[in-house]
Design a protein around this motif. Structure first.
Motif, PDB file in Angstrom:
ATOM      1  N   UNK A   1       4.090   9.905  -9.841  1.00 39.09           N
ATOM      2  CA  UNK A   1       3.561  10.003 -11.200  1.00 39.09           C
ATOM      3  C   UNK A   1       2.860  11.341 -11.412  1.00 39.09           C
ATOM      4  N   UNK A   2       2.049  11.775 -10.442  1.00 32.97           N
ATOM      5  CA  UNK A   2       1.374  13.078 -10.534  1.00 32.97           C
ATOM      6  C   UNK A   2       2.385  14.218 -10.547  1.00 32.97           C
ATOM      7  N   UNK A   3       3.422  14.115  -9.734  1.00 37.28           N
ATOM      8  CA  UNK A   3       4.451  15.144  -9.683  1.00 37.28           C
ATOM      9  C   UNK A   3       5.202  15.218 -11.016  1.00 37.28           C
TER      10      UNK A   3
ATOM     11  N   UNK B   1       0.836  -1.207   0.000  1.00 40.30           N
ATOM     12  CA  UNK B   1       0.000   0.000   0.000  1.00 40.30           C
ATOM     13  C   UNK B   1       0.866   1.250   0.000  1.00 40.30           C
ATOM     14  N   UNK B   2       1.922   1.250   0.808  1.00 39.18           N
ATOM     15  CA  UNK B   2       2.821   2.408   0.852  1.00 39.18           C
ATOM     16  C   UNK B   2       3.517   2.596  -0.497  1.00 39.18           C
ATOM     17  N   UNK B   3       3.934   1.493  -1.122  1.00 36.03           N
ATOM     18  CA  UNK B   3       4.585   1.565  -2.419  1.00 36.03           C
ATOM     19  C   UNK B   3       3.650   2.152  -3.471  1.00 36.03           C
ATOM     20  N   UNK B   4       2.400   1.716  -3.483  1.00 38.20           N
ATOM     21  CA  UNK B   4       1.428   2.201  -4.467  1.00 38.20           C
ATOM     22  C   UNK B   4       1.127   3.689  -4.255  1.00 38.20           C
ATOM     23  N   UNK B   5       1.026   4.132  -3.003  1.00 41.13           N
ATOM     24  CA  UNK B   5       0.742   5.546  -2.733  1.00 41.13           C
ATOM     25  C   UNK B   5       1.893   6.434  -3.176  1.00 41.13           C
ATOM     26  N   UNK B   6       3.123   6.056  -2.884  1.00 43.11           N
ATOM     27  CA  UNK B   6       4.269   6.879  -3.289  1.00 43.11           C
ATOM     28  C   UNK B   6       4.435   6.859  -4.799  1.00 43.11           C
TER      29      UNK B   6
ATOM     30  N   UNK C   1       3.981  14.366 -13.995  1.00 46.05           N
ATOM     31  CA  UNK C   1       3.068  14.938 -14.984  1.00 46.05           C
ATOM     32  C   UNK C   1       3.003  16.461 -14.840  1.00 46.05           C
ATOM     33  N   UNK C   2       2.957  16.951 -13.609  1.00 41.43           N
ATOM     34  CA  UNK C   2       2.913  18.397 -13.378  1.00 41.43           C
ATOM     35  C   UNK C   2       4.196  19.055 -13.860  1.00 41.43           C
ATOM     36  N   UNK C   3       5.322  18.414 -13.627  1.00 44.64           N
ATOM     37  CA  UNK C   3       6.605  18.946 -14.076  1.00 44.64           C
ATOM     38  C   UNK C   3       6.663  19.000 -15.601  1.00 44.64           C
ATOM     39  N   UNK C   4       6.196  17.946 -16.270  1.00 40.64           N
ATOM     40  CA  UNK C   4       6.174  17.928 -17.736  1.00 40.64           C
ATOM     41  C   UNK C   4       5.265  19.034 -18.279  1.00 40.64           C
ATOM     42  N   UNK C   5       4.107  19.236 -17.641  1.00 43.10           N
ATOM     43  CA  UNK C   5       3.178  20.273 -18.069  1.00 43.10           C
ATOM     44  C   UNK C   5       3.830  21.650 -17.937  1.00 43.10           C
ATOM     45  N   UNK C   6       4.525  21.901 -16.838  1.00 46.31           N
ATOM     46  CA  UNK C   6       5.176  23.198 -16.630  1.00 46.31           C
ATOM     47  C   UNK C   6       6.325  23.405 -17.607  1.00 46.31           C
ATOM     48  N   UNK C   7       7.000  22.320 -17.982  1.00 44.18           N
ATOM     49  CA  UNK C   7       8.103  22.437 -18.935  1.00 44.18           C
ATOM     50  C   UNK C   7       7.608  22.685 -20.357  1.00 44.18           C
TER      51      UNK C   7
END
Length: 169
Positions: A26-28, A16-21, A30-36
């Motif tokens: 993955x979201x972080x 569960x901890x592995x899946x949450x991190x 995607x946000x970085x790619x969007x900002x770039x």
């Protein structure tokens, strides 16, 4: 508890901890790619909800035009969404596409719902960032307007108290 059930609980918790991190990373990413992908001319929304146009992109910051002629520098992390041109214009300027206009014309023949009838007129479009037509265009014009306002205020303050309905003691 037996050792096998303790082992199962530990494996489930680790999974569960592995899946949450993994999801957060993955979201972080995607946000970085969007900002770039930001480039000058892109419309954006900041994490505070402000809409602006990108004027320049630096390593860790972006220069935004928040109003015509008004530029501000923001951290890239403050950008929540990069909008496409049509979406930005729809939100900021209230522009609609041709097919939406046809749909609106058809909707005029239908009776209003309770929610539509309760909406005040004039609140259906986003405010414009353009200067009003009567706004002073140059710093000199603004200075003249301020001086005139100060002169009027001083003249109003010098009027005798009797004219204002107040008796002097």
């Amino acid at each position: 508890m037996s050792s096998s059930s303790l082992l199962i609980v530990a494996v489930v918790m680790f999974g569960a901890m592995f899946m949450m991190t993994r999801s957060a990373k993955k979201k972080q990413q995607q946000a970085s790619e969007m900002r770039n992908k930001m480039e000058p001319g892109s419309g954006i929304r900041t994490i505070g909800g402000m809409y602006a146009l990108v004027k320049a992109v630096n390593d860790d910051s972006v220069e935004l035009e928040v109003a015509p002629g008004v530029h501000a520098i923001y951290a890239k992390n403050a950008i929540a969404v990069v909008l496409d041109g049509a979406e930005y214009n729809r939100i900021v300027h209230g522009d609609v596409e041709d097919d939406e206009v046809e749909d609106d014309d058809a909707a005029e023949d239908e009776p209003l719902t309770a929610d539509e009838a309760a909406t005040p007129i004039g609140f259906d479009k986003a405010p414009s960032l353009e200067k009003p037509a009567d706004a002073a265009e140059s710093p000199e014009d603004r200075a003249v307007a301020v001086a005139e306002a100060e002169t009027e205020a001083a003249a109003a303050a010098e009027e005798p108290a009797a004219d204002k309905g107040v008796t002097a003691k």
